[in-house]
Design a protein around this motif. Structure first.
Motif, mmCIF file in Angstrom:
data_model
loop_
_atom_site.group_PDB
_atom_site.id
_atom_site.type_symbol
_atom_site.label_atom_id
_atom_site.label_comp_id
_atom_site.label_asym_id
_atom_site.label_seq_id
_atom_site.Cartn_x
_atom_site.Cartn_y
_atom_site.Cartn_z
ATOM 1 N N LYS A 537 -5.916 -22.670 8.037
ATOM 2 C CA LYS A 537 -6.064 -23.926 8.762
ATOM 3 C C LYS A 537 -5.455 -23.820 10.150
ATOM 4 C CE LYS A 537 -5.761 -26.890 4.751
ATOM 5 N NZ LYS A 537 -4.770 -27.709 4.069
ATOM 6 N N ILE A 538 -4.242 -23.302 10.198
ATOM 7 C CA ILE A 538 -3.576 -23.255 11.502
ATOM 8 C C ILE A 538 -4.368 -22.405 12.484
ATOM 9 C CG2 ILE A 538 -1.538 -22.386 12.699
ATOM 10 C CD1 ILE A 538 0.065 -23.316 10.284
ATOM 11 N N TYR A 539 -4.836 -21.268 12.015
ATOM 12 C CA TYR A 539 -5.604 -20.412 12.926
ATOM 13 C C TYR A 539 -6.893 -21.084 13.365
ATOM 14 C CZ TYR A 539 -2.398 -16.575 12.150
ATOM 15 O OH TYR A 539 -1.290 -15.798 12.115
ATOM 16 N N SER A 540 -7.529 -21.760 12.426
ATOM 17 C CA SER A 540 -8.795 -22.362 12.827
ATOM 18 C C SER A 540 -8.574 -23.545 13.766
ATOM 19 C CB SER A 540 -9.616 -22.765 11.605
ATOM 20 O OG SER A 540 -8.832 -23.544 10.756
ATOM 21 N N PHE A 541 -7.461 -24.261 13.594
ATOM 22 C CA PHE A 541 -7.160 -25.328 14.561
ATOM 23 C C PHE A 541 -6.949 -24.724 15.950
ATOM 24 C CE2 PHE A 541 -5.099 -27.871 10.903
ATOM 25 C CZ PHE A 541 -6.355 -28.240 10.455
ATOM 26 N N GLU A 542 -6.275 -23.585 15.940
ATOM 27 C CA GLU A 542 -6.037 -22.898 17.216
ATOM 28 C C GLU A 542 -7.354 -22.528 17.877
ATOM 29 O OE1 GLU A 542 -2.826 -21.864 18.818
ATOM 30 O OE2 GLU A 542 -2.604 -23.720 17.665
ATOM 31 N N ILE A 543 -8.219 -21.935 17.059
ATOM 32 C CA ILE A 543 -9.507 -21.508 17.604
ATOM 33 C C ILE A 543 -10.283 -22.712 18.110
ATOM 34 C CG2 ILE A 543 -11.733 -20.454 17.036
ATOM 35 C CD1 ILE A 543 -10.183 -18.801 14.922
ATOM 36 N N ALA A 544 -10.280 -23.759 17.302
ATOM 37 C CA ALA A 544 -11.036 -24.951 17.674
ATOM 38 C C ALA A 544 -10.510 -25.540 18.976
ATOM 39 C CB ALA A 544 -10.969 -25.972 16.561
ATOM 40 N N ALA A 545 -9.203 -25.416 19.177
ATOM 41 C CA ALA A 545 -8.617 -25.953 20.394
ATOM 42 C C ALA A 545 -8.837 -25.014 21.582
ATOM 43 C CB ALA A 545 -7.120 -26.191 20.194
ATOM 44 N N GLY A 546 -9.479 -23.898 21.315
ATOM 45 C CA GLY A 546 -9.824 -22.993 22.400
ATOM 46 C C GLY A 546 -8.706 -22.043 22.773
ATOM 47 N N ARG A 547 -7.685 -21.975 21.936
ATOM 48 C CA ARG A 547 -6.606 -21.043 22.268
ATOM 49 C C ARG A 547 -6.891 -19.693 21.631
ATOM 50 N NH1 ARG A 547 -3.223 -25.873 22.125
ATOM 51 N NH2 ARG A 547 -3.246 -25.877 19.873
ATOM 52 N N LYS A 548 -6.258 -18.711 22.185
ATOM 53 C CA LYS A 548 -6.468 -17.376 21.649
ATOM 54 C C LYS A 548 -5.537 -17.162 20.452
ATOM 55 C CE LYS A 548 -6.529 -12.650 23.374
ATOM 56 N NZ LYS A 548 -5.463 -12.177 22.542
ATOM 57 N N VAL A 549 -6.053 -16.529 19.464
ATOM 58 C CA VAL A 549 -5.246 -16.334 18.276
ATOM 59 C C VAL A 549 -4.647 -14.945 18.247
ATOM 60 C CG1 VAL A 549 -5.281 -16.192 15.771
ATOM 61 C CG2 VAL A 549 -6.568 -17.976 16.939
ATOM 62 N N ASP A 550 -3.318 -14.925 18.215
ATOM 63 C CA ASP A 550 -2.643 -13.637 18.029
ATOM 64 C C ASP A 550 -2.045 -13.621 16.649
ATOM 65 O OD1 ASP A 550 -3.066 -12.310 20.363
ATOM 66 O OD2 ASP A 550 -1.507 -13.483 21.407
ATOM 67 N N MET A 551 -2.556 -12.855 15.817
ATOM 68 C CA MET A 551 -2.030 -12.840 14.464
ATOM 69 C C MET A 551 -0.744 -12.028 14.421
ATOM 70 S SD MET A 551 -4.056 -11.980 11.058
ATOM 71 C CE MET A 551 -4.796 -13.271 10.137
ATOM 72 N N LEU A 552 0.283 -12.610 13.851
ATOM 73 C CA LEU A 552 1.545 -11.886 13.727
ATOM 74 C C LEU A 552 1.348 -10.687 12.807
ATOM 75 C CD1 LEU A 552 4.015 -14.831 13.165
ATOM 76 C CD2 LEU A 552 3.629 -13.562 15.270
ATOM 77 N N GLU A 576 -11.718 -15.438 3.191
ATOM 78 C CA GLU A 576 -12.111 -16.614 3.961
ATOM 79 C C GLU A 576 -11.365 -16.654 5.281
ATOM 80 O OE1 GLU A 576 -13.328 -19.606 0.317
ATOM 81 O OE2 GLU A 576 -11.506 -19.987 1.461
ATOM 82 N N LEU A 577 -10.072 -16.392 5.181
ATOM 83 C CA LEU A 577 -9.263 -16.391 6.400
ATOM 84 C C LEU A 577 -9.813 -15.392 7.405
ATOM 85 C CD1 LEU A 577 -6.780 -16.970 8.147
ATOM 86 C CD2 LEU A 577 -5.488 -15.389 6.730
ATOM 87 N N GLN A 578 -10.088 -14.202 6.883
ATOM 88 C CA GLN A 578 -10.599 -13.156 7.779
ATOM 89 C C GLN A 578 -11.883 -13.577 8.468
ATOM 90 O OE1 GLN A 578 -11.136 -9.396 5.836
ATOM 91 N NE2 GLN A 578 -9.506 -8.518 7.095
ATOM 92 N N GLY A 582 -12.975 -14.745 12.663
ATOM 93 C CA GLY A 582 -13.995 -14.065 13.446
ATOM 94 C C GLY A 582 -15.016 -15.002 14.088
ATOM 95 N N LEU A 583 -15.029 -16.262 13.706
ATOM 96 C CA LEU A 583 -16.071 -17.171 14.187
ATOM 97 C C LEU A 583 -15.697 -17.804 15.520
ATOM 98 C CD1 LEU A 583 -16.878 -18.903 10.796
ATOM 99 C CD2 LEU A 583 -18.265 -17.207 11.996
ATOM 100 N N ASP A 584 -16.712 -18.460 16.134
ATOM 101 C CA ASP A 584 -16.410 -19.121 17.406
ATOM 102 C C ASP A 584 -15.917 -20.541 17.159
ATOM 103 O OD1 ASP A 584 -18.481 -21.080 17.253
ATOM 104 O OD2 ASP A 584 -19.896 -19.449 17.635
ATOM 105 N N ALA A 585 -15.458 -21.174 18.221
ATOM 106 C CA ALA A 585 -14.767 -22.449 18.116
ATOM 107 C C ALA A 585 -15.625 -23.520 17.434
ATOM 108 C CB ALA A 585 -14.341 -22.927 19.499
ATOM 109 N N ARG A 586 -16.913 -23.564 17.814
ATOM 110 C CA ARG A 586 -17.749 -24.630 17.296
ATOM 111 C C ARG A 586 -17.931 -24.515 15.772
ATOM 112 N NH1 ARG A 586 -22.823 -25.913 17.247
ATOM 113 N NH2 ARG A 586 -23.417 -23.759 17.640
ATOM 114 N N ALA A 587 -18.196 -23.292 15.349
ATOM 115 C CA ALA A 587 -18.393 -23.072 13.915
ATOM 116 C C ALA A 587 -17.120 -23.401 13.143
ATOM 117 C CB ALA A 587 -18.800 -21.627 13.678
ATOM 118 N N VAL A 588 -16.003 -22.954 13.701
ATOM 119 C CA VAL A 588 -14.732 -23.195 13.020
ATOM 120 C C VAL A 588 -14.469 -24.683 12.886
ATOM 121 C CG1 VAL A 588 -12.252 -22.987 13.264
ATOM 122 C CG2 VAL A 588 -13.702 -21.019 13.689
ATOM 123 N N GLU A 589 -14.795 -25.387 13.937
ATOM 124 C CA GLU A 589 -14.543 -26.825 13.894
ATOM 125 C C GLU A 589 -15.375 -27.500 12.811
ATOM 126 O OE1 GLU A 589 -14.488 -28.709 17.647
ATOM 127 O OE2 GLU A 589 -13.193 -30.270 16.808
#
Lengths: 969, 161
Positions: A537-552, A576-578, A582-589
């Motif tokens: 969820k957190i990563y997808s919110f990040e993606i949806a918000a247009g931020r770049k995701v750096d996975m720890l 699912e997480l993986q 990989g998807l773009d912001a719109r799909a993730v949203e």
């Protein structure tokens, strides 16, 4: 008198007992017992053992088993012994089987035959022994085999047999109610038995029957009342006296039955008022048994249709209990207070300090009872103090059973009365932290739902405040070691949904915390599943918000680990997480929209969106779908679906919408002054209970079937958050609250005054009351004086204390009004007001004629009409006869049953009972010379015993002189 | 309803157990262990009641012996306390100033007495006299069945006592 000591056993046995008595450790004792078992095994299977020896072996087996060892090898010998014709052997045999066997043991079938034979014996002692076994050993399968025989024994000439037959039927009823349902008339008949022992025994089954369903027994109310009356008037033989109380055990049983019969039944209750009043008046509060009767009377008073006078009398008794020094009486007082408080909420006030003393008592039993009471008197004004106390106590104990119990109580109270969202979340956190594994999982789901939905307000800022306060508190708690799994699940979910919502914490911070947690609790798969979903969820919110995701890096390794997990569930979540990353912001949203946990998901059960696809496939020649039922030989598909359901039950949240709250069924209370009241009034406990009861009975939330743990959102909504006072739109609750308001409004004047009076008194008595306690008292009890806004004679007082109630913690404010009104105590409202208010549903008109007198008249008339045609004769003989013999039999038969018995034995009896009485009153001191003359000198007695033991060759070394000490001395 | 009756000494030794509800041998030992832990460690002036696994246990100490009864939550604790006392008074009358030693060596007799007092977990008889009479009737049969050898001297001894 019985045989004096009389050690009829062999030296071997005495040695055994002695060596066990002298064993210094459990291990040593065990060794001795095991040796003994070996001996017995060998001996008992020898052929031709003389009966006497055999009897002793059986008793030795009993001894072994009593000490907790297995003696099952000898059971069969005990069974064999019941077949013996010799009564003493038979008796031993029966004693042994009743102690050895439960009613589901295989050997029972071998005994049934013997029992049948013995029940027909013409020696009543044989019958008694068999009946004892019947009560213990006959199970619902074997009842039919002995039932007719037992029923026949109900009219046996010996009262001991009749009594045991009644008790046997009682045990049948308990094991299988249907087996004796046709025999109820027999119980009624036995109630009129000549022998008071049989009558007393009959009350046991009748109590159970009435408890199951009181309606068919309403006609017995008059009989029970007159029996109780006569018992209380000392009409039973003296031998039934116990510490100078007339047949107290019978009285208590009768009061229990009356309480059931009178519950919610005005007519039946009216018959009882006089006699219960008498019982309370005669109750002797100096003896323990007298207090037992008084306590039972209070229970009865609180259960039957309320009567002002009796309530008052009961309150007096409670006051006596609470003021007593004895812990037992305090305990009973607290319990009784909890029962009466439903009827007259005001009586707790005068005992506030006593209650707080009990709460702080070192005695756990008393403390728990007091929590029980507090639970009953919780309202929104004092919930914080009470729940805090409960949680403190919960943390301090280690008994899981009680911990679970008190945790569920805390949850329940918090859900019902929570004054603010913040407090609610904090409280739940504490409960989860300390008893998380013990509370129902539903509680966790409810908490998550509450955080997701807020508490019914539409204000967005409160929403997000609530959530961020939850997130903050969880981030703080997460570092604590060893949190319970359920709590971790809640934390994961909340962090996943709202961790980054307010922008205070970065995604990497939250994900780092989540990964740490998944690592720390790596063997808890549920927590890991929650954690990985939260990460998604957190990563997808990040993606949806247009931020770049750096996975720890630790996240990465976690995901990799889970990709290879043995649990398919974890694997799937990891994949699912993986793929989501990989998807773009719109799909993730679209997949994981932000803050959508409360949105409904429409499930298309027909899967209609696949229709086109199916159509095409069929056109291409695929087989059409054959429904599940039509297929044969296939694996049962329902397995899959049910598994699915379970899965979602474990992890998922409920997504279905709430029903619109329905207005509760208008309660029985007649609404008073609907429109005039605008204040929010703390709902008194009993009324609240009724209100919620109505709501639940209408059937609201989806989980109506669940236990008391569910959240009653519909009823509660109005209590949380800022109350909207006079909104006409709040349809459902206002209707049910109005009568409440009306009632409590009337309360006002008396509330204040009674409180003033009492606290004034108590202050006079003990000037130095710990200010801590007063503060606590004010916060616990002060709440009930809240509704005073109405101008009355003591307007100053009411205003002041209303102010105090607004700030419950402020002890000074709560005490001040008492002072000011202390001078005003003369302005008291007429006392019957108080009674009126005691029970809101009743409107007791001030009695112009003494109702008791009227009742008495009624009662007498009804008795004489039901009892016998020979009313004239009743006057010179006590009418208990006519009662027992019933209307059919004549006076003489009754007299034959009772009077001569008492007459014959009067001297002996009175002697005995006076001796007993003396001992009873002197209690533990044993200083009375009378008891010496009756019992013989104690020292001499024990010396004799000692000598006898020595004679037997057994010398219990006097390292334990206690063994010789008189139990009663 | 009374679920069981326990007599334990101050050292935790079991003197008598009577179970009215079904318990397996394992459960019995567990109950005894747990309860003796709870009860023996209680200070003298506290309540005579202990809440235990949804039930209540009422206990009373006589000399060095604890009498315990486990009852339902809805039962009257004070009444049960008096039942215990009632039992002790009957024992006292039967043995003549009863002491722990009497119960140790004659535990089966204590069982017989208990059987006349309680049955299936309920009080069946509240008159001391009736109980005493029944027990005496049973004992006289036992006496008469005893071997001849001691009969005459025994009878004389009994009569002169």
């Amino acid at each position: 008198m019985g045989s004096q000591g009389g050690f009829g056993q062999s030296k071997e046995f005495l040695d055994l007992i002695k060596s066990i008595g002298e064993a210094r450790s459990k291990a040593e004792e065990d060794r001795i017992v095991i040796r003994e078992i070996e001996t017995l095994k060998r001996r008992i299977s020898e052929p031709d053992i003389p009966k006497r020896k055999m009897k002793e072996y059986i008793i030795r087996l009993l001894y072994v088993e009593m000490l907790g060892h297995d003696a099952s090898f000898g059971y069969i010998h005990a069974v064999k012994m019941t077949h013996d014709d010799n009564l003493p052997s038979k008796r031993t045999g029966y004693l042994a089987v009743t102690l050895f066997l439960n009613d589901d043991h295989d050997l029972i079938i071998l005994i049934v035959n013997t029992i049948q034979k013995d029940l027909k014996s013409d020696n009543y002692l044989v019958v008694c022994a068999a009946l004892n076994a019947v009560c213990r050993l006959i199970n619902d399968e074997t009842i039919p085999a002995v039932l007719p025989l037992v029923v026949d024994l109900l009219s046996h000439s010996k009262e001991a047999v009749r009594k045991k037959a009644v008790m046997a039927l009682h045990s049948f009823h308990r094991k299988s109610p249907s087996s004796v349902s046709h025999l109820i008339s027999n119980f009624r008949k036995r109630l009129c038995d000549n022998d008071p022992g049989v009558m007393g025994a009959t009350l046991c089954p009748l109590f159970d029957l009435v408890n199951a369903d009181p309606t068919p027994y309403k006609d017995l109310v008059v009989s029970f009342v007159s029996i109780l009356k006569q018992v209380a008037e000392h009409r039973l033989p003296k031998s039934y006296d116990y510490h100078q109380m007339p047949a107290p055990f019978v009285q208590i049983k009768l009061l229990k039955i009356l309480a059931l019969l009178g519950s919610g039944d005005k007519l039946a209750s009216e018959h009882m008022y006089t006699v219960i009043g008498d019982v309370i008046r005669k109750g002797d509060s100096s003896s323990n048994i007298g207090n037992a009767i008084l306590y039972e009377s209070i229970r009865c008073v609180s259960s039957i249709y309320p009567n002002a006078k009796l309530l008052e009398a009961a309150a007096d008794v409670i006051a006596k209990f609470l003021k007593s020094d004895s812990h037992n009486l305090k305990y009973m007082g607290i319990d009784a207070l909890g029962r009466l408080i439903k009827l007259s909420p005001l009586i707790a006030e005068q005992h506030q300090l006593a209650v707080i003393d009990c709460l702080e008592d070192p005695d756990d039993t008393l403390k728990r009872k007091t929590f029980e009471l507090l639970y009953k008197m919780t309202k929104s004004s004092n919930v914080e103090v009470i729940v805090d106390r409960m949680i403190d106590y919960m943390i301090s104990i280690s008994d899981d059973h009680y911990k679970t119990y008190i945790a569920s109580r805390c949850v329940e109270l918090a859900e019902q009365f929570a004054p603010s969202n913040h407090w609610f979340i904090q409280t739940m956190n504490k409960v989860f932290e300390h008893a998380g594994d013990l509370v129902n999982i539903k509680v966790a789901h409810n908490l998550m739902r509450l955080i997701a939905e807020g508490f019914g307000e539409d204000d967005d800022t409160t929403y997000s405040q609530l959530r961020s306060s939850a997130v903050e508190s969880y981030l703080r708690i997460i570092g604590e070691p060893k949190l319970p799994s359920v709590f971790l699940q809640v934390i994961c979910w909340v962090l996943g949904e709202y961790g980054t919502a307010d922008g205070k914490h970065s995604a990497s911070y939250i994900t780092g915390k989540l990964c740490d947690m998944a690592e720390a609790y790596s063997n808890d798969e549920t927590v890991k599943a929650y954690a990985i979903t939260a990460l998604t969820k957190i990563y997808s919110f990040e993606i949806a918000a247009g931020r770049k995701v750096d996975m720890l890096s630790e996240c990465q390794s976690l995901v990799e680990e889970l990709l290879a997990s043995h649990s398919t569930d974890l694997q799937q979540r990891a994949y699912e997480l993986q793929s989501v990353i990989g998807l773009d912001a719109r799909a993730v949203e679209a997949i994981l929209p932000h803050d959508a946990s409360c949105e409904d998901i429409e499930v298309d059960k027909n899967i209609s969106f696949l229709n086109d696809y199916v159509q095409k496939a069929i056109e291409r020649g695929a087989m059409p779908y054959i429904s599940e039922n039509e297929r044969s030989g296939m694996v049962n598909m329902s397995n899959f679906s049910s598994q699915d359901q379970q899965e979602s039950g474990q992890h998922g949240l409920r997504f279905e919408a709430y029903e619109v709250p329905k207005p509760p069924v208008p309660s029985k209370v007649t609404p008073v002054s609907l429109s005039s009241v605008t204040d929010l009034v703390p709902v008194s406990e009993s009324l609240y209970a009724r209100e919620t009861h109505h709501i639940t009975s209408v059937g609201v939330a989806s989980d109506t079937g669940s236990s008391g743990l569910k959240l009653k959102l519909d009823g509660v909504q109005k209590k949380w958050g800022k109350p909207t006072y006079s909104s006409p739109a709040s349809s459902s609750n206002s209707t049910s609250q109005n009568p409440v308001n009306g009632v409590t409004k009337v309360d006002v004047a008396t509330t204040v005054n009674s409180k003033v009076r009492d606290s004034y008194d108590s202050r006079k008595q003990q000037n130095e009351i710990d200010p801590e306690k007063q503060k606590l008292a004010a916060s616990l009890f002060g709440g009930s004086t809240k509704p005073e806004r109405r101008t009355s004679a003591s307007s100053k007082v009411s205003k002041a204390s209303a102010g105090a109630a607004d700030r419950p913690q402020d002890s000074k404010a709560a005490i001040v009004p008492n002072k000011t009104s202390g001078e005003k105590t003369n302005q008291q409202p007429p006392p019957q007001d108080l009674l009126d208010l005691g029970e809101p549903t009743v409107t007791v008109a001030p009695p112009t004629v003494d109702p008791f007198q009227q009742l008495e008249g009624l009662l007498d008339a009804s008795i004489s009409s039901t009892v016998s045609p020979s009313v004239g004769a009743v006057s010179n003989a006590p009418d208990i006869m006519s009662l027992y013999t019933g209307s059919t039999s004549s006076e003489q038969r009754g007299a034959g049953g009772y009077i001569p018995v008492t007459g014959d034995n009067l001297n002996l009896l009175s002697e005995l009972s006076s001796a007993a009485a003396v001992r009873g009153t002197t209690g533990e001191t044993n200083a009375a010379p009378l008891s010496l003359s009756v019992k013989g000198a104690n020292a001499k007695d024990s010396l004799e015993k000692d000598a006898k033991v020595r004679q037997m060759g057994v010398t219990p070394t006097s390292q334990n002189p206690n063994l010789f000490r008189d139990l009663l001395g | 309803m009374i679920h069981f009756v326990l007599l334990i000494s101050r050292q935790g030794k079991v003197r008598l157990t009577k179970w009215y509800s079904p318990y397996t041998q394992k459960e019995r030992s567990k109950v005894i262990r747990e309860l003796s832990g709870v009860i023996l460690s209680r200070a003298p002036k506290l309540c005579n009641f202990v809440e235990w696994r949804g039930h209540k246990v009422v206990y009373k100490r006589y000399a060095s012996l604890y009498f315990c009864m486990c009852i339902d939550d809805e039962d009257n604790e004070l009444e049960v306390l008096e039942m215990i006392h009632h039992f002790v008074e009957i024992l006292d009358r039967y043995f003549g100033s009863v002491c722990e030693l009497d119960l140790i060596f004659n535990f089966h007799k204590a069982y017989y007495i208990l059987d006349e007092l309680l049955i299936a977990g309920e009080l069946q008889e509240s008159s001391k006299k009736t109980v005493a009479r029944l027990i005496a009737a049973q004992d006289s049969l036992v006496e008469s069945a005893k071997e001849e050898a001691s009969s005459l001297s025994n009878i004389i001894a009994q009569a002169t006592k």
